[in-house]
Design a protein around this motif. Structure first.
Motif, short mmCIF file in Angstrom:
data_model
loop_
_atom_site.label_atom_id
_atom_site.label_comp_id
_atom_site.label_asym_id
_atom_site.label_seq_id
_atom_site.Cartn_x
_atom_site.Cartn_y
_atom_site.Cartn_z
N HIS A 1 0.83 -1.22 0.00
CA HIS A 1 0.00 0.00 0.00
C HIS A 1 0.86 1.26 0.00
N ASP B 1 -3.25 1.77 -4.16
CA ASP B 1 -2.79 2.95 -3.43
C ASP B 1 -1.28 3.04 -3.41
N ASN C 1 -8.56 8.68 -3.01
CA ASN C 1 -9.08 7.43 -2.45
C ASN C 1 -10.58 7.39 -2.68
N TYR D 1 -13.76 4.84 -5.06
CA TYR D 1 -14.30 3.56 -5.49
C TYR D 1 -14.24 3.42 -7.00
N GLU E 1 -15.68 -1.15 -5.84
CA GLU E 1 -14.72 -1.64 -4.86
C GLU E 1 -13.72 -0.53 -4.58
N ASN E 2 -13.06 -0.62 -3.43
CA ASN E 2 -12.09 0.40 -3.05
C ASN E 2 -11.02 0.55 -4.13
N HIS E 3 -10.67 1.78 -4.39
CA HIS E 3 -9.67 2.03 -5.43
C HIS E 3 -8.97 3.36 -5.16
#
Length: 252
Positions: free
Chosen positions: A138, A152, A173, A175, A190-192
Protein backbone atom coordinates in the motif's frame (compact mmCIF):
# COMPACT_ATOMS: atom_id res chain seq x y z
CA UNK A 1 -18.36 13.16 24.90
CA UNK A 2 -18.34 15.37 21.78
CA UNK A 3 -16.27 13.64 19.09
CA UNK A 4 -16.25 16.56 16.65
CA UNK A 5 -12.72 17.69 17.49
CA UNK A 6 -11.10 14.20 17.59
CA UNK A 7 -12.76 13.37 14.26
CA UNK A 8 -11.47 16.62 12.74
CA UNK A 9 -7.94 15.95 13.96
CA UNK A 10 -8.14 12.39 12.62
CA UNK A 11 -9.24 13.65 9.21
CA UNK A 12 -6.35 16.11 9.20
CA UNK A 13 -3.90 13.39 10.17
CA UNK A 14 -5.10 11.06 7.41
CA UNK A 15 -5.02 13.86 4.83
CA UNK A 16 -1.47 14.76 5.84
CA UNK A 17 -0.23 11.19 5.56
CA UNK A 18 -1.94 10.76 2.17
CA UNK A 19 -0.22 13.92 0.94
CA UNK A 20 3.18 12.69 2.18
CA UNK A 21 3.94 9.31 0.59
CA UNK A 22 7.52 9.62 1.85
CA UNK A 23 6.17 8.56 5.26
CA UNK A 24 5.76 5.03 3.88
CA UNK A 25 7.09 3.38 7.04
CA UNK A 26 4.22 4.59 9.24
CA UNK A 27 1.31 2.25 9.91
CA UNK A 28 -1.81 4.44 9.92
CA UNK A 29 -3.71 1.93 12.01
CA UNK A 30 -1.23 1.84 14.88
CA UNK A 31 -1.54 5.58 15.33
CA UNK A 32 -3.81 6.87 18.09
CA UNK A 33 -5.17 10.35 18.52
CA UNK A 34 -6.80 12.06 21.48
CA UNK A 35 -8.03 15.59 22.04
CA UNK A 36 -9.02 17.51 25.15
CA UNK A 37 -10.33 20.97 25.96
CA UNK A 38 -8.83 22.93 28.85
CA UNK A 39 -10.84 25.12 31.21
CA UNK A 40 -9.55 28.09 29.25
CA UNK A 41 -11.22 26.70 26.14
CA UNK A 42 -8.01 25.63 24.39
CA UNK A 43 -7.97 22.33 22.54
CA UNK A 44 -4.88 20.14 22.57
CA UNK A 45 -4.41 17.00 20.50
CA UNK A 46 -1.93 14.19 20.97
CA UNK A 47 -0.78 11.71 18.33
CA UNK A 48 1.26 8.71 19.40
CA UNK A 49 1.62 4.95 19.14
CA UNK A 50 -0.64 4.17 22.09
CA UNK A 51 0.26 0.76 23.48
CA UNK A 52 2.48 -0.03 20.51
CA UNK A 53 6.27 0.21 20.77
CA UNK A 54 6.45 2.33 17.61
CA UNK A 55 4.47 3.38 14.53
CA UNK A 56 6.42 1.25 12.04
CA UNK A 57 4.80 -1.44 9.92
CA UNK A 58 5.45 -4.54 12.05
CA UNK A 59 6.53 -6.82 9.23
CA UNK A 60 8.29 -4.11 7.29
CA UNK A 61 10.55 -2.24 9.69
CA UNK A 62 11.77 -2.97 13.20
CA UNK A 63 14.17 -0.13 13.91
CA UNK A 64 15.20 3.39 12.96
CA UNK A 65 18.17 1.97 11.04
CA UNK A 66 15.79 -0.14 8.94
CA UNK A 67 13.76 2.96 8.17
CA UNK A 68 16.81 5.07 7.30
CA UNK A 69 18.09 2.41 4.91
CA UNK A 70 14.67 2.20 3.26
CA UNK A 71 14.49 5.99 2.94
CA UNK A 72 17.84 6.01 1.14
CA UNK A 73 16.66 3.34 -1.30
CA UNK A 74 13.37 5.18 -1.81
CA UNK A 75 15.00 8.56 -2.51
CA UNK A 76 17.55 7.02 -4.87
CA UNK A 77 14.79 5.41 -6.94
CA UNK A 78 12.78 8.64 -7.10
CA UNK A 79 15.85 10.56 -8.25
CA UNK A 80 16.57 7.92 -10.89
CA UNK A 81 13.05 7.98 -12.37
CA UNK A 82 12.79 11.77 -12.20
CA UNK A 83 16.12 12.14 -14.03
CA UNK A 84 14.96 9.73 -16.73
CA UNK A 85 11.68 11.65 -17.09
CA UNK A 86 13.55 14.93 -17.53
CA UNK A 87 15.86 13.37 -20.13
CA UNK A 88 12.85 11.94 -21.96
CA UNK A 89 11.20 15.37 -22.06
CA UNK A 90 14.42 17.07 -23.20
CA UNK A 91 14.76 14.65 -26.11
CA UNK A 92 11.32 15.46 -27.54
CA UNK A 93 11.39 17.15 -30.93
CA UNK A 94 7.65 17.54 -31.50
CA UNK A 95 6.94 20.46 -29.18
CA UNK A 96 4.82 18.52 -26.67
CA UNK A 97 4.61 20.29 -23.31
CA UNK A 98 7.43 19.15 -20.99
CA UNK A 99 5.10 18.49 -18.07
CA UNK A 100 2.95 16.22 -20.22
CA UNK A 101 6.00 14.26 -21.37
CA UNK A 102 7.33 13.85 -17.84
CA UNK A 103 3.92 12.84 -16.49
CA UNK A 104 3.56 10.29 -19.27
CA UNK A 105 7.05 8.86 -18.76
CA UNK A 106 6.56 8.28 -15.03
CA UNK A 107 3.20 6.63 -15.64
CA UNK A 108 4.71 4.32 -18.28
CA UNK A 109 7.66 3.44 -16.04
CA UNK A 110 5.49 2.45 -13.07
CA UNK A 111 2.87 0.71 -15.21
CA UNK A 112 5.59 -1.32 -16.89
CA UNK A 113 7.81 -2.13 -13.91
CA UNK A 114 5.51 -2.55 -10.90
CA UNK A 115 3.61 -5.81 -10.40
CA UNK A 116 0.13 -5.78 -8.89
CA UNK A 117 0.68 -8.06 -5.89
CA UNK A 118 -2.47 -10.17 -5.72
CA UNK A 119 -0.64 -12.89 -3.81
CA UNK A 120 0.42 -10.81 -0.81
CA UNK A 121 -2.98 -9.15 -0.62
CA UNK A 122 -4.92 -12.42 -0.79
CA UNK A 123 -2.63 -14.15 1.72
CA UNK A 124 -3.18 -11.34 4.20
CA UNK A 125 -6.95 -11.36 3.68
CA UNK A 126 -7.08 -15.12 4.17
CA UNK A 127 -4.64 -15.55 7.07
CA UNK A 128 -4.47 -12.15 8.74
CA UNK A 129 -0.68 -12.52 8.79
CA UNK A 130 1.12 -9.59 7.19
CA UNK A 131 4.36 -10.47 5.44
CA UNK A 132 7.00 -7.86 4.66
CA UNK A 133 5.64 -7.72 1.12
CA UNK A 134 2.06 -7.24 2.32
CA UNK A 135 3.22 -4.48 4.65
CA UNK A 136 4.54 -2.47 1.73
CA UNK A 137 2.02 -3.05 -1.06
CA UNK A 138 0.00 0.00 0.00
CA UNK A 139 3.07 2.27 0.00
CA UNK A 140 5.19 4.20 -2.48
CA UNK A 141 8.21 2.26 -1.17
CA UNK A 142 6.62 -1.05 -2.17
CA UNK A 143 6.04 0.15 -5.71
CA UNK A 144 9.34 1.96 -6.22
CA UNK A 145 11.82 -0.28 -4.41
CA UNK A 146 10.22 -3.72 -4.16
CA UNK A 147 8.32 -3.28 -7.45
CA UNK A 148 5.14 -4.76 -6.00
CA UNK A 149 2.03 -2.85 -4.92
CA UNK A 150 -1.73 -2.51 -5.09
CA UNK A 151 -3.64 0.56 -6.28
CA UNK A 152 -2.79 2.95 -3.43
CA UNK A 153 0.86 1.92 -3.65
CA UNK A 154 0.87 2.71 -7.37
CA UNK A 155 -0.83 6.07 -6.73
CA UNK A 156 1.50 7.10 -3.91
CA UNK A 157 4.55 6.15 -5.95
CA UNK A 158 3.33 8.28 -8.83
CA UNK A 159 2.80 11.24 -6.51
CA UNK A 160 6.27 10.77 -5.03
CA UNK A 161 7.95 11.25 -8.39
CA UNK A 162 5.59 14.04 -9.45
CA UNK A 163 6.48 15.87 -6.23
CA UNK A 164 10.16 15.55 -7.14
CA UNK A 165 9.45 16.96 -10.61
CA UNK A 166 7.43 19.85 -9.19
CA UNK A 167 4.17 18.80 -10.86
CA UNK A 168 1.16 19.14 -8.49
CA UNK A 169 -0.34 15.71 -7.88
CA UNK A 170 -3.02 14.27 -5.61
CA UNK A 171 -3.78 10.74 -4.44
CA UNK A 172 -7.52 10.09 -4.68
CA UNK A 173 -9.08 7.43 -2.45
CA UNK A 174 -12.48 6.32 -3.67
CA UNK A 175 -14.30 3.56 -5.49
CA UNK A 176 -14.04 1.89 -8.85
CA UNK A 177 -17.64 1.91 -10.02
CA UNK A 178 -17.49 -0.21 -13.16
CA UNK A 179 -14.19 -2.14 -13.15
CA UNK A 180 -11.87 -3.87 -10.70
CA UNK A 181 -8.07 -3.65 -10.56
CA UNK A 182 -7.79 -6.04 -13.53
CA UNK A 183 -9.99 -3.78 -15.62
CA UNK A 184 -12.83 -6.33 -15.46
CA UNK A 185 -16.41 -5.11 -15.16
CA UNK A 186 -17.98 -5.61 -11.74
CA UNK A 187 -21.53 -5.25 -10.47
CA UNK A 188 -20.63 -3.11 -7.48
CA UNK A 189 -17.90 -0.65 -6.66
CA UNK A 190 -14.72 -1.64 -4.86
CA UNK A 191 -12.09 0.40 -3.05
CA UNK A 192 -9.67 2.03 -5.43
CA UNK A 193 -7.05 4.79 -5.61
CA UNK A 194 -5.79 6.90 -8.51
CA UNK A 195 -4.28 10.34 -9.17
CA UNK A 196 -5.00 13.83 -10.35
CA UNK A 197 -2.20 15.93 -11.85
CA UNK A 198 -2.14 19.64 -12.62
CA UNK A 199 -0.69 20.45 -16.02
CA UNK A 200 -0.01 24.12 -16.65
CA UNK A 201 0.16 23.64 -20.43
CA UNK A 202 -3.14 22.51 -21.98
CA UNK A 203 -2.94 19.08 -23.57
CA UNK A 204 -3.28 18.95 -27.35
CA UNK A 205 -6.76 17.56 -27.90
CA UNK A 206 -5.53 15.72 -30.99
CA UNK A 207 -3.52 13.37 -28.77
CA UNK A 208 -5.32 9.99 -28.37
CA UNK A 209 -5.24 9.97 -24.55
CA UNK A 210 -6.88 13.39 -24.46
CA UNK A 211 -9.64 12.59 -26.95
CA UNK A 212 -12.19 11.64 -24.30
CA UNK A 213 -11.42 14.82 -22.44
CA UNK A 214 -11.89 17.09 -25.45
CA UNK A 215 -15.66 16.56 -25.41
CA UNK A 216 -16.07 18.09 -21.96
CA UNK A 217 -13.20 20.58 -22.08
CA UNK A 218 -15.46 23.45 -23.09
CA UNK A 219 -18.22 22.56 -20.63
CA UNK A 220 -16.39 22.78 -17.31
CA UNK A 221 -14.52 25.51 -15.47
CA UNK A 222 -11.48 23.59 -14.24
CA UNK A 223 -9.06 25.62 -16.36
CA UNK A 224 -7.31 28.28 -14.29
CA UNK A 225 -4.36 30.36 -15.52
CA UNK A 226 -3.82 28.06 -18.48
CA UNK A 227 -3.76 24.89 -16.40
CA UNK A 228 -6.12 22.03 -15.64
CA UNK A 229 -6.47 18.99 -13.39
CA UNK A 230 -6.30 15.69 -15.27
CA UNK A 231 -7.02 12.25 -13.86
CA UNK A 232 -4.94 9.15 -14.53
CA UNK A 233 -4.90 5.57 -13.29
CA UNK A 234 -1.48 3.92 -13.14
CA UNK A 235 -2.97 0.70 -11.75
CA UNK A 236 -5.29 0.17 -14.69
CA UNK A 237 -2.51 1.15 -17.08
CA UNK A 238 -0.32 -1.58 -15.57
CA UNK A 239 -2.84 -4.23 -16.65
CA UNK A 240 -3.36 -2.73 -20.10
CA UNK A 241 -1.38 -3.42 -23.27
CA UNK A 242 -1.38 0.32 -23.88
CA UNK A 243 0.38 1.70 -20.78
CA UNK A 244 -1.04 5.17 -21.48
CA UNK A 245 -4.65 4.06 -21.95
CA UNK A 246 -5.86 5.68 -18.71
CA UNK A 247 -3.58 8.69 -18.88
CA UNK A 248 -4.42 12.42 -18.90
CA UNK A 249 -8.18 11.97 -18.76
CA UNK A 250 -10.99 14.30 -17.81
CA UNK A 251 -12.72 14.20 -14.43
CA UNK A 252 -15.46 11.92 -15.72
Amino acid sequence: GDLTVPKAFSAGRDAFLTDHPELFYIDFYKMTISAARSRAGVYSAYIDSGREANLYYDSGFTSASDVNEAISEYNAKINEIASEAIAYANADKFGTAREVLMARYVNSYLAGNVEYDYGALNDYLETGVETSSAASIHTAYGALVINKAVCDGFSRAYKSVMDKLGIPCLVINGYSVARNSKGERVDKGENHAWNYIWLADPVDESEPEAAAFAVIAEEDDTTVDGGRWYSLDVTWNSSSVNKNKYMIMGEY
